[in-house]
Scaffold this motif. Structure first.
Motif: not given
Lengths: 285, 340, 247
Positions: B58, B63, B106-107, B239-240, B245-248, B264, B266-267
């Motif tokens: 985070r 989040e 990923v990022f 979440m934990v 890393y998926c996001f909406d 953005r 967290w998803d």
């Protein structure tokens, strides 16, 4: 403890949409419109280089983003065409836009059809419904380089005659000698003079030389299995049959996770895969 | 690598020194648990913590974060800036340090995410050794050791820390703020003894043999239906998870509707709508399909791209999942064909 | 022309309308976008014959409510259900569907004259198509504004359909079940940010049962934590007595 903070401008931001002006809107059917868009920034417009089969994220602030495959051909520069069905919030908002309005674009994203490899070969394109949208780009690209290809066959199935997309162009193309175009509908009306039934039925009318043919398929998810089976019956190689998958591409750059298909992401590894690759993707077909 | 021996007693001095230039975030007590939080006082730092409720992600990938402000009338981006304090994350366990390396793939990969990158560039990481807890299984993936991804790593050797120093910044900080000395052979021997004790203390043996093969070969196994019956579909695991890393992304309009913020959040692939597309098709319509995808992606999808599994064995999902679905159990089910 | 808006109540305690009056900061912005034709709690006068958007609070508990709701649906282009009562039957729903007269009698004595035309309570969805839903007891004003934005833009209803646990994890709240205590967050629709649990109060399910909630698994979890499954079902009756998931 006092802590310094600062605001940093975000350089090279792949999430920032580039403004694009709507320069033409054509009603194709009651649900679908064809939009022509031009990126407003000269440098962005000139740098926009794409392949048939790639997609953009259409961005309308206040509403959101939606992945849309490009319908125009890479051989036509300076604008892109998007064929958009009114089926969600972003596409619904797009349908309310007028010529001259500004929307946002990100992209192009993903892997398209292997145009260079396809050259020198016969081409068999099979589309169902809105699946014609990305294939239209490929068809027009082939058209602009027609002498580089052998026989080109297009099979296109729709539910009803009123849902046939690009019908005016295809009506004319039915008379062309350099494209074999066969349209079919599931539910004909009294005006329909073409074929009826599922697109797979048309394979009886097609001669395929498996050694020199590339296939390209796009349509609703249920269609792939049956069309691929017909192509395999014609002895086409698995790695020369190309399919384009619809998934929920959201970020377009392999990060947000929404377009996962098996062990891949449709937005960077696809959306175009060959059938050999697709066979190795769980949940793909 | 460059090493120093740092007395444990000087850690508060180090924290206070760092706080002159950085926001120092570390594990602090919150009720019965621990969380990573900005340290109001160096004495709040609890390097004896077992694990934190949320992982370190985070502080790089919050989040919820504003990506940009926009104007509706001409679809324009009005501003896009991020507030990022120069920060030190102090006290990450090896699992959490390793998780950052997996997130980096990923990022920071082919198309870097500027928001993540800005925070990563502005954050120093100080790791600390730990003792395996009830749910820990980092030994299964080799994430019980860490050799990069930090500026300083502190290994407990009794009254002192055996400090591995990975960056110029780390070396500068140590030299500036704490009295320390070079290592001796005795220190290294203590470090080795301590490592051996650590490795022997793991209890959650996970048989990871041939996982990619099993995930494909058992894709249609009924174990997934069994797990789907238990799964709440709540997404607590994601979440934990330090590596989810998926996001909406969604737009929030101002009350006057003239402008707004693209946000953005967290998803989770465990949410029903995660893989649904506009025309109504949902590519993972059942809980069984979704729980399977989570494991398929972590143990095979990510591996196929980055040659590592997307799990560091921190055990947070084991703790969070009320339905008792967790990697050791799912991997056992894959090995044996039975959900125990 | 700005859309004409009406706010009205069926069986409820007007708590959600009070929440609307609490939106002091945003109210003026919102009022600039709509024409407020009637607000039961805050304007004088009668319901106008014509309007575009109807915001309805409360459960349907009388035949008069049914008739009113029918007229509202015929008149309004958009109907928004706000609050637990309108969305799940809420508190009025506790009375249940059986022995209505007996229960009225137990409270008001034999043959009570209150609530003429009374009938078993139901949420709005049971009678008319509801276009947008803002659940919760009371509604969250931020969520209401987001939904109103979507109404004005013609976007789809997008009430969250996941359960509460992910929000709790994000808040770093210790799970009530870890302490052997009942919490309905396991099955309740998310979207409130899990505010109650972060204040140390277990979720009471006011946002309704999430459409994909796994009640069977939730009951097993409760039992493992030492909470009888029946206690979970009892707790669900506060706001979800009318939801057909108790089997």
């Amino acid at each position: 403890m006092t802590v310094p903070t600062y605001a940093a401008p975000v350089a090279a931001n792949p999430y920032r949409p580039s403004p694009a002006r709507i320069t033409s809107i054509i009603d194709l059917t009651p649900q679908e419109k064809l939009f022509e868009l031009r990126l407003i920034d000269d440098a962005a417009r000139e740098a926009f280089d794409f392949e048939s089969g790639q997609f953009v994220e259409l961005s309308i602030f206040g509403v959101g983003e939606a992945p849309i495959s490009i319908s125009s051909a890479p051989s036509k520069q300076g604008f892109i065409e998007l064929c958009i069905r009114d089926s969600g919030d972003v596409t619904g908002a797009m349908h309310k836009k007028r010529c001259g309005d500004i929307v946002g674009l990100r992209g192009p994203f993903g892997r398209g059809f292997p145009f260079a490899d396809m050259k020198g070969h016969d081409i068999l394109l099979v589309a169902g419904g809105l699946g014609i949208a990305p294939l239209k780009s490929l068809i027009n690209h082939i058209h602009d380089d027609r002498h580089e290809f052998g026989k080109v066959t297009i099979l296109y199935g729709s539910r009803t005659p009123s849902e046939v997309l690009f019908r005016r162009q295809f009506d004319m193309w039915q008379h062309r000698e350099d494209f074999d175009l066969i349209l079919t509908v599931d539910q004909p009306d009294e005006t329909w003079t073409g074929e009826t039934g599922l697109v797979t039925k048309l394979f009886d009318k097609v001669d395929v030389d498996p050694a020199s043919t590339y296939g390209a398929i796009c349509g609703p998810p249920v269609m792939y299995k049956y069309v691929i089976a017909e192509m395999r019956k014609k002895a086409m190689d698995a790695d020369r049959i190309y399919v384009s998958f619809e998934r929920r591409m959201k970020c377009g750059i392999g990060k947000c996770g929404h377009c996962g298909v098996g062990h891949q992401y449709a937005c960077i590894d696809g959306p175009v895969f060959n059938y050999w690759e697709a066979m190795n993707l769980q949940e793909a077909i | 690598m460059f090493f120093r021996v740092i007395p444990k007693s000087v850690i508060p001095d180090l924290v206070r020194g760092l706080a002159e230039q950085y926001e120092v975030v570390g594990p602090v007590a919150k009720g019965e648990t621990f969380v990573y939080a900005p340290l109001a006082d160096a004495a709040d730092l609890r390097l004896d913590y077992d694990t934190t409720a949320l992982p370190a992600k985070r502080w790089f990938f919050p989040e919820s974060e504003a990506l940009m402000r926009f104007r509706v009338s001409d679809n324009a981006v009005v501003s896009e800036s991020l507030d990022t304090a120069p920060r030190v994350l102090f006290g990450l366990h090896p699992c959490d340090v390793n998780s950052l390396l997996l997130m980096d793939n990923v990022f920071l990969g082919e198309t870097p995410d500027p928001y993540y990158k800005a925070r990563r560039d502005n954050t120093l990481v100080v790791g600390v050794s730990c003792t395996p807890g009830e749910y820990c299984f980092c030994d299964a993936w080799g994430t019980d050791e860490t050799h990069w991804g930090f500026d300083i790593f502190l290994s407990d050797i009794g009254d002192d820390y055996y400090a591995s120093i990975r960056s110029v910044m780390g070396a500068d900080l140590v030299d500036r703020y704490v009295p320390c000395r070079a290592i001796t052979d005795e220190d290294t021997a203590a470090f080795q003894r301590r490592t051996a004790e650590f490795k022997a203390a793991f209890t959650n043996g996970v048989d990871t043999s041939q996982l990619p093969v099993l995930l494909d070969a058992k894709f249609d196994s009924e174990i997934w239906d069994k797990l789907g019956e238990k799964c709440l579909g709540c997404g607590a695991c994601s979440m934990v998870c330090p590596t989810c890393y998926c996001f909406d992304v969604h737009d929030e309009l101002d009350a006057d509707q003239l402008g707004g913020t693209r946000v953005r959040t967290w998803d989770s692939c465990q949410f029903k709508q995660f893989a649904a597309v506009a025309h109504g098709q949902n590519f993972r319509d059942t809980r069984a399909a979704r729980v399977k995808y989570r494991y398929y992606h972590k143990q095979w999808g990510y591996l196929s791209k980055f040659e590592r599994v997307l799990c560091v064995g921190c055990g947070r999902c084991t703790r969070a999942c009320k339905a008792e679905i967790n990697p050791p159990r799912v991997v056992r089910a894959l090995q044996t064909g039975v959900v125990d | 022309m700005a859309p004409r808006l009406v706010v009205l109540s069926l069986a409820s305690d007007f708590g959600c309308q009070v929440q609307l009056t609490n939106m002091t900061a945003e109210l003026l912005d919102v009022l600039g976008l709509v024409e407020l034709s009637y607000w039961q709690l805050a304007t004088s006068g009668h319901m106008p014959p014509d309007y575009d958007v109807a915001i309805v609070e409360g459960a349907v508990t009388t035949t008069e409510h049914v008739e009113l709701l029918g007229r509202v649906r015929e008149t309004a282009a958009v109907v928004i259900a706000i609050g637990a009562c309108a969305n799940t039957g809420g508190i009025p729903g506790i009375v249940g569907r059986e022995d209505l007269e007996g229960r009225y009698g137990a409270v008001y004595g034999p043959g009570p004259a209150v609530a003429t035309g009374r009938r078993a309570p139901l949420p709005l969805d049971a009678f008319i198509k509801v276009d947008y839903h803002v659940p919760g007891c009371p509604i969250d004003t931020g969520e209401f504004l987001r939904v109103l934005s979507r109404v004005l833009l013609g976007l789809s209803d997008r009430v969250p359909d996941m359960t509460m646990c992910a929000s709790c994890k994000t808040n770093e709240t210790v799970c009530f079940f870890d302490e052997g205590r009942l919490c309905l967050g396991l099955v309740t629709r998310a979207g409130c940010g899990a505010r109650c649990t972060s204040l140390g109060r277990a979720c009471t399910g006011c946002r309704g049962i999430a459409p994909d909630a796994n009640l069977a698994s939730a009951r097993e979890i409760a039992v493992r934590a030492g909470v009888p499954a029946a206690a979970m079902d009892d707790a669900l009756r506060i706001y979800n007595a009318l939801t057909e998931v108790h089997a």
